[in-house]
Enzyme design. Sequence first.
Site, PDB file in Angstrom:
ATOM      1  N   PRO A 149       0.823  -1.226   0.000  1.00 47.74           N
ATOM      2  CG  PRO A 149      -0.974  -1.617   1.450  1.00 47.74           C
ATOM      3  CD  PRO A 149       0.339  -2.207   0.988  1.00 47.74           C
ATOM      4  CB  CYS A 150       1.420   3.561  -2.652  1.00 46.46           C
ATOM      5  SG  CYS A 150      -0.163   3.982  -3.437  1.00 46.46           S
ATOM      6  CD  GLN A 151      -3.157   3.439   1.237  1.00 45.17           C
ATOM      7  OE1 GLN A 151      -2.117   2.810   1.080  1.00 45.17           O
ATOM      8  NE2 GLN A 151      -4.302   2.864   1.570  1.00 45.17           N
TER       9      GLN A 151
ATOM     10  CB  ALA B  40       5.333   6.274  -0.462  1.00 44.46           C
ATOM     11  CB  SER B  41       0.941   8.557  -2.956  1.00 42.21           C
ATOM     12  OG  SER B  41      -0.013   8.898  -1.970  1.00 42.21           O
TER      13      SER B  41
END
Length: 475
Positions: free
Chosen positions: A211-213, A215-216
């Site tokens: 899950p990238c939340q 780092a985005s």
Amino acid sequence: MKSVHIAKIGENRNAPRVWLEGGALKAAGFEAGKQFDVLLDNEKKSIRLTVCENGTRIVSMRKRNDKVVPIIDINASQLLECFSGMNSVKVIFDNDTIYIVPVPSEKKRIERESRLMELIKSGQSIPCGSISHGGGILDHALHSGFESVGIKTKLVWANDISAEMLEHAQEHNSLWDKNTVSLAMPMQELAWDFDTLNALPETLFLAAGIPCQGASVAGRAKKGTACAEQHESVGGLVASFLAIIGKLNPSILLIENVVPYQSSASMWIIRNQLRDFGYTLHEEILNADDWNVLENRSRLCAIAVSSGLNFNLSDLSRPEKEQKRLGDILDDVPLDDSRWSEMKGLLAKQERDIADGKGFQMQVCDAESVKVPTIGAGYAKVRSTEIKVRHPVNKNLMRQVTVKEHARCKMIPETLISDNVSLTFGHQLLGQSICYPPFVAVGELIGKCLLNLKNVFKDVHVKSNSNAAYQAELF
């Protein structure tokens, strides 16, 4: 067992060397002057030293501060050949016995490479697992690439926090069969659920969209966080991910994420820990534009291969450039359809953002557009900075793309998404996924690597020879 040490494999007189000395020898009964025998087991890659009255070897010694220090110096190519290519060994000290074996990371490397070789030689399917599976679009693309070069695979388990996503994949994703295990739980729970992990089928390839939340760019802006790891829900998932890898021991694993993840502390932890696990990591930023995809999305692709396997991500092939238009993939929406709107609220927000110096502007495309901006998982919320399609006649009207149009913008096969899915769920499934063609190409490249296994594996196995004459020459 008295103690366990990790000993370096050095070199002396152009031959490998393992040097043992000190209190651990004495505590195990190997005192200076004691006799012992040595037995090599090439098949198990182990050496056993045993104290005995009529042993063929003698424990050496030296004095340090008037104390006698026992020493065993193993300096023979034939004896240590079974550890060829390794930098260190594990030494187990027991009562009157010492075992010298590969360190755990090397043992696991040999196990996963040997098993992979067996499956490739026999033509069996490669068992695959998936972390943060979602609708399984990443996995479907990779497996399509495998299949295109003749590598058979099977999805043996898939994990996602959303049971709804897994149920949708089970129904619409052809990778799933009646034996695929569905794991609807947070990654951090799976990592410490040893009963479940122990019950899973063997996994030799693993794909993970961590899950990238955190780092985005959008995620950090929304939360006001200083780094990806500060995110309260997903910031610590690197630990859970690595725990799962350490337990399952896949031969090859793939990680995809947003581009900023490449410079995160989590990615540095992954790089260093996978190196210590015995993997070589290859990284590249995949730009969907290079595969003629309308949505101009870039993703980090990191592939870790067991260090006995040669692989080069720079060999990834890209197609010839081809011009595409948004109009080529749009549905035939009637000109008077209710979905067309002036979107006055979003236009007003755009004016406020410009006045506040935020720089956020609406992304309005038409049939002649050759690129579209990234379409995210929250697209159904009708946000101002994501694509709107301009009305072909009345330029004051706009609409959102449909779920099927969203799939086409990413070149995702429409069969992977239900015809009756809700807008919220459909856009979430697609928006948190990948653009399809780049990862088909990645699957093809990994597949070609697997086809060449017989030639590219480093030879870490030696022929077994246990006759007495051979044993007598070892020291």
